[in-house]
Scaffold this motif. Structure first.
Motif, PDB file in Angstrom:
ATOM      1  N   GLY A 126       0.784  -1.261   0.001  1.00 44.04           N
ATOM      2  CA  GLY A 126      -0.079   0.110  -0.104  1.00 44.04           C
ATOM      3  C   GLY A 126       0.847   1.132  -0.177  1.00 44.04           C
ATOM      4  O   GLY A 126       0.259   2.328   0.112  1.00 44.04           O
ATOM      5  N   ASP A 127       2.070   1.391  -0.154  1.00 46.20           N
ATOM      6  CA  ASP A 127       2.847   2.348  -0.328  1.00 46.20           C
ATOM      7  C   ASP A 127       2.739   2.860  -1.717  1.00 46.20           C
ATOM      8  O   ASP A 127       2.544   2.267  -2.677  1.00 46.20           O
ATOM      9  CB  ASP A 127       4.238   2.036  -0.235  1.00 46.20           C
ATOM     10  CG  ASP A 127       4.740   1.508   1.367  1.00 46.20           C
ATOM     11  OD1 ASP A 127       3.868   2.071   2.290  1.00 46.20           O
ATOM     12  OD2 ASP A 127       5.535   0.876   1.521  1.00 46.20           O
ATOM     13  N   ILE A 128       2.690   4.310  -1.700  1.00 45.57           N
ATOM     14  CA  ILE A 128       2.252   5.240  -2.907  1.00 45.57           C
ATOM     15  C   ILE A 128       3.401   5.920  -3.172  1.00 45.57           C
ATOM     16  O   ILE A 128       3.607   6.738  -2.226  1.00 45.57           O
ATOM     17  CB  ILE A 128       0.965   5.584  -2.688  1.00 45.57           C
ATOM     18  CG1 ILE A 128      -0.214   4.713  -2.586  1.00 45.57           C
ATOM     19  CG2 ILE A 128       0.460   6.573  -4.089  1.00 45.57           C
ATOM     20  CD1 ILE A 128      -1.558   5.328  -2.430  1.00 45.57           C
ATOM     21  N   ALA A 129       3.763   6.162  -4.402  1.00 44.78           N
ATOM     22  CA  ALA A 129       4.693   7.178  -4.779  1.00 44.78           C
ATOM     23  C   ALA A 129       4.412   7.638  -6.247  1.00 44.78           C
ATOM     24  O   ALA A 129       3.801   7.027  -7.216  1.00 44.78           O
ATOM     25  CB  ALA A 129       6.201   6.525  -5.040  1.00 44.78           C
ATOM     26  N   GLU A 130       4.440   9.110  -6.649  1.00 48.13           N
ATOM     27  CA  GLU A 130       4.158   9.556  -7.744  1.00 48.13           C
ATOM     28  C   GLU A 130       5.254   9.232  -8.855  1.00 48.13           C
ATOM     29  O   GLU A 130       6.401   9.538  -8.545  1.00 48.13           O
ATOM     30  CB  GLU A 130       4.097  11.069  -7.639  1.00 48.13           C
ATOM     31  CG  GLU A 130       2.965  11.544  -7.060  1.00 48.13           C
ATOM     32  CD  GLU A 130       2.639  13.164  -7.410  1.00 48.13           C
ATOM     33  OE1 GLU A 130       3.835  13.923  -7.453  1.00 48.13           O
ATOM     34  OE2 GLU A 130       1.602  13.616  -6.829  1.00 48.13           O
ATOM     35  N   ALA A 131       4.763   8.683  -9.926  1.00 54.56           N
ATOM     36  CA  ALA A 131       5.619   8.292 -10.821  1.00 54.56           C
ATOM     37  C   ALA A 131       5.856   9.652 -11.963  1.00 54.56           C
ATOM     38  O   ALA A 131       6.778   9.662 -12.565  1.00 54.56           O
ATOM     39  CB  ALA A 131       5.358   6.994 -11.805  1.00 54.56           C
ATOM     40  N   LEU A 132       4.486  10.048 -12.074  1.00 56.58           N
ATOM     41  CA  LEU A 132       4.482  11.466 -12.996  1.00 56.58           C
ATOM     42  C   LEU A 132       3.140  12.183 -12.623  1.00 56.58           C
ATOM     43  O   LEU A 132       2.037  11.815 -12.530  1.00 56.58           O
ATOM     44  CB  LEU A 132       4.183  10.824 -14.486  1.00 56.58           C
ATOM     45  CG  LEU A 132       4.027  12.221 -15.706  1.00 56.58           C
ATOM     46  CD1 LEU A 132       5.383  12.691 -15.525  1.00 56.58           C
ATOM     47  CD2 LEU A 132       3.734  11.171 -16.848  1.00 56.58           C
ATOM     48  N   ALA A 133       3.641  13.450 -12.556  1.00 56.52           N
ATOM     49  CA  ALA A 133       2.497  14.534 -12.269  1.00 56.52           C
ATOM     50  C   ALA A 133       2.864  15.722 -12.793  1.00 56.52           C
ATOM     51  O   ALA A 133       3.827  15.829 -13.559  1.00 56.52           O
ATOM     52  CB  ALA A 133       2.543  14.662 -10.652  1.00 56.52           C
ATOM     53  N   GLY A 134       2.130  16.862 -12.326  1.00 59.41           N
ATOM     54  CA  GLY A 134       2.106  18.200 -12.823  1.00 59.41           C
ATOM     55  C   GLY A 134       0.758  18.763 -13.709  1.00 59.41           C
ATOM     56  O   GLY A 134      -0.113  17.989 -13.664  1.00 59.41           O
ATOM     57  N   ASP A 135       1.125  19.634 -14.362  1.00 67.40           N
ATOM     58  CA  ASP A 135      -0.202  20.108 -15.349  1.00 67.40           C
ATOM     59  C   ASP A 135      -0.308  19.324 -16.489  1.00 67.40           C
ATOM     60  O   ASP A 135       0.159  19.729 -17.707  1.00 67.40           O
ATOM     61  CB  ASP A 135       0.067  21.708 -15.659  1.00 67.40           C
ATOM     62  CG  ASP A 135      -0.095  22.520 -14.352  1.00 67.40           C
ATOM     63  OD1 ASP A 135      -0.768  22.160 -13.646  1.00 67.40           O
ATOM     64  OD2 ASP A 135       0.658  23.655 -14.648  1.00 67.40           O
ATOM     65  N   LEU A 136      -0.774  18.197 -16.347  1.00 67.01           N
ATOM     66  CA  LEU A 136      -1.124  16.902 -17.306  1.00 67.01           C
ATOM     67  C   LEU A 136      -1.937  16.259 -16.917  1.00 67.01           C
ATOM     68  O   LEU A 136      -2.394  16.019 -15.748  1.00 67.01           O
ATOM     69  CB  LEU A 136       0.324  16.447 -17.686  1.00 67.01           C
ATOM     70  CG  LEU A 136       0.994  15.811 -16.857  1.00 67.01           C
ATOM     71  CD1 LEU A 136       0.747  14.372 -16.316  1.00 67.01           C
ATOM     72  CD2 LEU A 136       2.464  15.479 -17.479  1.00 67.01           C
TER      73      LEU A 136
END
Length: 659
Positions: free
Chosen positions: A346-356
């Motif tokens: 259940g560990d969560i990490a952002e792989a891709l984010a931003g204005d998209l």
């Protein structure tokens, strides 16, 4: 951007990455006005920094999937009758080979783990229906005997007499000897003329009966196919799902997950070690779907286990990709769609984010690629490096050249102190600009940061466009979405009006004395509600609206549960939230737009509303598009989409002129 510039809107579909991460394949699609259809092909790009090239040259090739060894690509292409069939081509390019030949086309397909077999889902019509008997016209078919609670679906039509079944077929080799057109028989003693060979092998049907199947995926050992069966209920809608495992050798099936788990399942994935993951939400009594907390679950021996939080993460607009011992998923949040990596703990990490907004993703080797839309592009393919998107394509250049504006993000404090988030798009210059309030559909959907043709065309015509995600929308937590359950037309109405007033107060170029309002689907509902309670608007456009909950129950493809859950079932609840119940209060000139084959919000919703406006003397016009369904503005015939824009601009030119 003008109406005909929809041809520049190139969408990038779900990509695939080679097992060693050396290249990626993807399909594009765009409207073509001359062809009057969506067109697109399969592309390949070498990683990490190659130049994309077309791999196929079909009219509308789509859904490419790499074989497990990365040597072949299976994809969908229309046959001689326009039905989508699986074709296979070498990963480096060449002439595709047709693999399937089904009457109504293929809906989904999957490679077996060893690459020897293709499984697919295809609808099997009752004998004599849907062109299965040559020369039998649809009007001459036998009557349909309906006993269940559902009978049709938007974009498809009747469903009970053409269930989707599971098939397998040996995967063809692209370099095998081709089939040749047979010559006519010339000897008098030839009893039967030679037949043209289309595919190398006959498909094997693994499922039968009245129920349909979806969500096709092989188990890790390749011995079974997991599916999500869909059985039409006899009395009451039940959104709970099952997972079945169908033996590839035809020996039978077993239940992996039953309805007692209380989950509505969206999609499945299988990890290399055999673990089954699913996107799903809990439905309790079987119909409570309002603002579903769609999350990632893993199916274990003692039952399913949720890996993501139901209240803050919404994964209903994506799918699952396995990534080692974790999974990649797409989370909708505040008008963006980000890519998350979730471990089994259940560990969560952002792989891709931003204005998209991530529309699709894939992983191969140690590389992740994603298809995304951005404020200045409808679709691009990106390589993810250290959480950043490195763009591999330039499909948005034509849209940018047509002239677009970048909207301004804004948060307004509403009358009850609630923050309302949205955007304002304005033409260049000092104004003052007439203002159009746009309202999205859903209601559990959202406006986002992607390039939006409907906003851009209005701005090009000289209008400032104001649009927000009021309570009821997705991407702001489940409580935000559930706040209008059986309270439609309350806080959602307040939020869109408060955001409009806040946007006007924030920018003196916006002319608050010249405003219009428009919306589609739930946006059509809220537009009709707004003009019954607020008379400041010079005009309104009510499009494909949910306007009469009473008749929605027996006409819409979701009528068996949508109105009951969102509005309620009592006469008082329905009247309290029905636009038809307050249509007598409407004085705003109104254009009602609808599609003839809309089975989500059926045409009678529009005609009844229009007739009521005319009867009471309110200025009203009705525009009906033949051959289109609820998805006209997104995937309708390009000429109809342009004609719709023409009608919208003509309406506003007459009722809310720019100068």
């Amino acid at each position: 951007m003008r109406a005909h510039d929809i041809e520049t809107l190139v969408s990038v579909g779900r990509p695939e990455v080679a097992p060693d991460g050396s290249f990626a394949v993807f399909a594009t699609s765009r409207p073509d006005i001359a062809a009057n259809r969506g067109v697109g092909q399969v592309w390949r790009v070498e990683l990490p920094d190659g130049t994309p090239r077309r791999l196929t040259r079909g009219t509308a090739d789509s859904s490419p999937k790499l074989s497990p060894d990365g040597s072949r690509i299976a994809f969908l292409r229309g046959d001689a009758k326009g039905k989508p069939q699986v074709h296979v081509v070498a990963a480096g390019g060449g002439e595709p080979v047709q693999a399937t030949d089904t009457v109504l086309g293929v809906e989904e397909f999957a490679w077996s783990p060893d690459g020897a077999t293709l499984a697919f889902l295809a609808r099997v019509p009752e004998k004599g229906r849907y062109g299965s008997v040559e020369g039998l016209d649809a009007a001459a078919e036998a009557p349909r005997h309906i006993t269940g609670i559902r009978w049709h679906a938007n974009g498809l039509g009747y469903i009970a007499d053409r269930p989707a079944h599971v098939f397998t077929i040996p995967a063809p080799l692209p370099d095998a000897e081709p089939f040749y057109e047979p010559a006519a028989a010339v000897r008098p003693d030839d009893a039967t003329p030679p037949k043209k060979t289309v595919v190398a092998a006959e498909a094997r049907q693994l499922t039968e009966g009245e129920r349909s199947h979806g969500g096709l995926v092989f188990t890790a050992d390749g011995r079974e196919l997991l599916t999500l069966p869909d059985e039409i209920e006899p009395q009451r809608r039940d959104l709970r799902s099952r997972i079945l495992a169908v033996a590839v050798d035809g020996s039978g099936e077993r239940e992996v997950l039953g309805t007692d788990a209380g989950l509505s399942l969206y999609s499945l994935a299988v990890a290399d070690d055999g673990a089954v993951a699913a996107l799903a939400h809990e439905v309790g009594d079987g119909v409570d779907f309002v603002a579903p907390g769609v999350g990632l679950w893993i199916v274990e021996s003692d039952g399913p286990r949720r890996l993501t939080d139901a209240e803050t993460i919404y994964l209903g607009d994506g799918y699952i990709t396995t990534d080692g011992d974790g999974f990649l998923v797409q989370d909708t949040t505040r008008g963006r769609v980000r890519l998350l990596r979730v471990t089994r703990d259940g560990d969560i990490a952002e792989a891709l984010a931003g204005d998209l907004e991530v529309a699709g993703h894939a992983v191969g080797g140690d590389r992740v690629v994603a298809s995304v839309s951005k404020p200045d592009s409808f679709g691009e393919l990106v390589l993810v490096r250290d959480g950043e998107a490195h763009t591999l394509t330039s499909f948005g250049a034509r849209s940018a050249a047509s002239g677009i504006v970048l909207p301004k993000e804004l948060t307004v404090t509403g009358r009850d102190g609630y923050p309302v988030h949205g955007w304002v798009a304005t033409p260049g210059g000092e104004g003052p600009f007439p203002v159009i309030l746009q309202i999205h559909g859903g209601p559990y959907a959202s406006y986002g940061v992607h390039l939006f043709d409907e906003t851009q065309v209005l701005v090009d015509a000289g209008y400032a466009v104001v649009y927000s995600n009021p309570r009821g929308s997705a991407g702001y937590g489940r409580a935000h979405g559930r706040s209008i359950r059986q309270q439609m037309g309350t806080v959602d109405f307040a939020d869109v009006i408060d955001f409009l007033e806040g946007a006007i107060a924030d920018d003196t170029r916006l002319d608050g004395d010249r405003v219009g309002v428009q919306g589609g689907s739930y946006g059509g509902y809220l537009t009709a509600w707004v003009i019954a309670h607020d008379h400041r608007f010079a005009g309104a456009i009510v499009e494909r609206g949910f306007l009469e909950p009473l008749s929605f129950q027996g006409t819409s493809d979701i009528g068996s549960f949508f109105g009951d859950e969102y509005v309620g079932v009592s006469d008082d609840d329905i009247a309290r939230q029905s636009p038809m119940a307050v249509v007598g209060q409407v004085t705003t000139p109104t254009l009602v737009m609808h599609s003839e084959l809309d089975f989500r919000c059926p045409l009678e919703q529009a005609t009844r509303y229009y007739a009521a406006l005319k009867r009471q003397g309110t200025e009203a016009e009705l525009l009906v598009f033949p051959g289109e369904n609820h998805e006209l503005t997104r995937s309708g015939q390009p000429r109809h989409r342009v004609q719709r824009f023409d009608a919208v601009l003509d309406w506003w030119a007459r009722h809310l002129p720019v100068s």
